[in-house]
Enzyme design. Structure first.
Site, mmCIF file in Angstrom:
data_model
loop_
_atom_site.group_PDB
_atom_site.id
_atom_site.type_symbol
_atom_site.label_atom_id
_atom_site.label_comp_id
_atom_site.label_asym_id
_atom_site.label_seq_id
_atom_site.Cartn_x
_atom_site.Cartn_y
_atom_site.Cartn_z
ATOM 1 N N CYS A 128 0.803 -1.226 0.000
ATOM 2 C CA CYS A 128 0.000 0.000 0.000
ATOM 3 C C CYS A 128 0.833 1.272 0.000
ATOM 4 O O CYS A 128 0.280 2.376 -0.029
ATOM 5 C CB CYS A 128 -0.972 -0.007 1.178
ATOM 6 S SG CYS A 128 -2.213 -1.319 1.046
ATOM 7 N N HIS A 270 -3.049 6.562 4.739
ATOM 8 C CA HIS A 270 -3.633 5.336 4.189
ATOM 9 C C HIS A 270 -4.721 4.842 5.136
ATOM 10 O O HIS A 270 -4.517 4.745 6.348
ATOM 11 C CB HIS A 270 -2.565 4.265 4.020
ATOM 12 C CG HIS A 270 -3.127 2.961 3.556
ATOM 13 N ND1 HIS A 270 -3.837 2.835 2.394
ATOM 14 C CD2 HIS A 270 -3.114 1.724 4.119
ATOM 15 C CE1 HIS A 270 -4.233 1.583 2.253
ATOM 16 N NE2 HIS A 270 -3.812 0.890 3.286
ATOM 17 N N ASN A 300 -10.822 0.148 1.728
ATOM 18 C CA ASN A 300 -9.363 0.167 1.635
ATOM 19 C C ASN A 300 -8.984 -0.022 0.173
ATOM 20 O O ASN A 300 -9.060 -1.119 -0.355
ATOM 21 C CB ASN A 300 -8.788 -0.951 2.506
ATOM 22 C CG ASN A 300 -7.283 -1.071 2.382
ATOM 23 O OD1 ASN A 300 -6.630 -0.323 1.670
ATOM 24 N ND2 ASN A 300 -6.712 -2.044 3.089
#
Length: 342
Positions: A128, A270, A300
């Site tokens: 990520c 994030h 997400n």
């Protein structure tokens, strides 16, 4: 730990001059997703479990013929249009994503073929944190004189890795973090700027935790087998690791730059779940009004998270506004980037 800061009056700076994002049309609610999982598995799931546990109401899901490259291309076209640029004006294209179309070649070539460019093209991947890593890589190449203008794109389809028919409660728990996933794309244009730009970059890794979560299939360890294409991981353990090491990185960037929370127009972090984001704000002290919350609506979206957030606020930024990027990635890695609107 690696860091780099730009000094006033020092070497040329590189900044973000245009932003774009791309979301699939299909919206899938947590309620509907849970109904699909319960129906396929036969497991007796408490009503509202997925939404209560994650705070995620909906997420976007890519169509069967909508690939990671397609989401990247959609975001890239928006960013180039906003910058008034043609794909041939770009001489570096970085596809930076946890997701890719194929194992080989680099998905950057698929994106470039669709755009019609001729830039040097490569992939960067780091879970990520891929998108922030891609921006940092492109910035370094511009500063080194290897490129004049870069297009950094991501296309994330982690929704493909969600197990819709777990065979047991244990299997459901093992892949539960996958039910937070949504699909999205993002893109930024990077080029030299006279003022502002990317002022500071920092990164810290704790690779001993690489087994905590991920998608094991597609590499030399597990080249085949559908079982390895699903996300596996312990979301609680991953959260504990970030809580343990994450605040020190943020303390360093504030000390090094002399900037406090009030000096940032926005803090982009994030986002995995709503409870995790609330815990992040509690542990770090980031004021909630500085956050750009997308997780309840989009879930997400892996490395596209920061790009989508930036796209939502970019038009409202004024010269001199500063934005702090906070990337959290499996592996485990933590990244920060301070950017100032030129």
């Amino acid at each position: 730990m690696q860091s780099q800061s730009a000094d006033v009056g020092g070497p040329p700076r590189v900044g973000i001059t245009a932003v774009g994002s791309c979301l699939p049309e299909r919206v899938l609610s947590s309620r509907r997703l849970q109904e699909e999982v319960a129906g396929a598995s036969g497991l007796p799931l408490p009503p509202g479990l997925f939404e209560r546990a994650t705070g995620i109401r909906t997420r976007r899901v890519a169509a069967e013929d909508e690939y990671a490259s397609a989401l990247a291309v959609g975001a890239a076209r928006t960013a180039l249009d906003r910058a008034g640029l043609d794909p041939l004006d770009v001489d570096l294209l970085v596809f930076a994503s946890a997701t890719r179309d194929v194992a080989e070649p680099a998905t950057a070539h698929i994106v470039q073929a669709e755009l019609g460019g001729r830039a040097h093209a490569l992939d960067v991947t780091n879970a990520c944190n891929s998108f922030v890593n891609g921006i940092d890589t492109a910035r370094a190449m511009i500063l080194a004189g290897r490129a004049r203008r870069a297009l950094v794109v991501t296309g994330e389809t982690p929704g493909r890795a969600v197990r819709r028919n777990p065979g047991s409660l244990a299997q459901l728990r093992d892949g539960f973090a996958g039910y937070t996933f949504g699909d999205a794309g993002a893109a930024v244009v990077l080029e030299p700027v006279g003022r502002g730009g990317i002022l500071d970059v920092d990164a810290e890794t704790h690779s001993e935790h690489w087994r905590v979560g991920g998608i094991p299939g597609g590499g030399s360890r597990h080249p085949r087998g559908d079982e390895h294409t699903y996300f596996h991981g312990d979301g609680g353990e991953l959260r504990a690791v970030f809580e343990k090491v994450g605040t020190s990185v943020l303390d360093r960037v504030r000390h090094r730059t002399g900037l406090d929370w009030g000096d940032f127009r926005h803090v982009l972090v994030h986002q995995v779940t709503v409870p995790y984001l609330e815990r992040f704000a509690e542990v770090t002290g980031v004021p909630e009004d500085r956050l750009v919350v997308t997780v309840a609506e989009l879930g997400n979206v892996a490395s596209a998270s920061l790009g989508v957030q930036l796209d939502r606020v970019h038009a409202g930024l004024r010269p001199g506004d500063r934005v702090l990027f906070v990337g959290l990635g499996g592996g485990v890695s933590i990244m920060t980037m301070v950017w100032e609107q030129a």
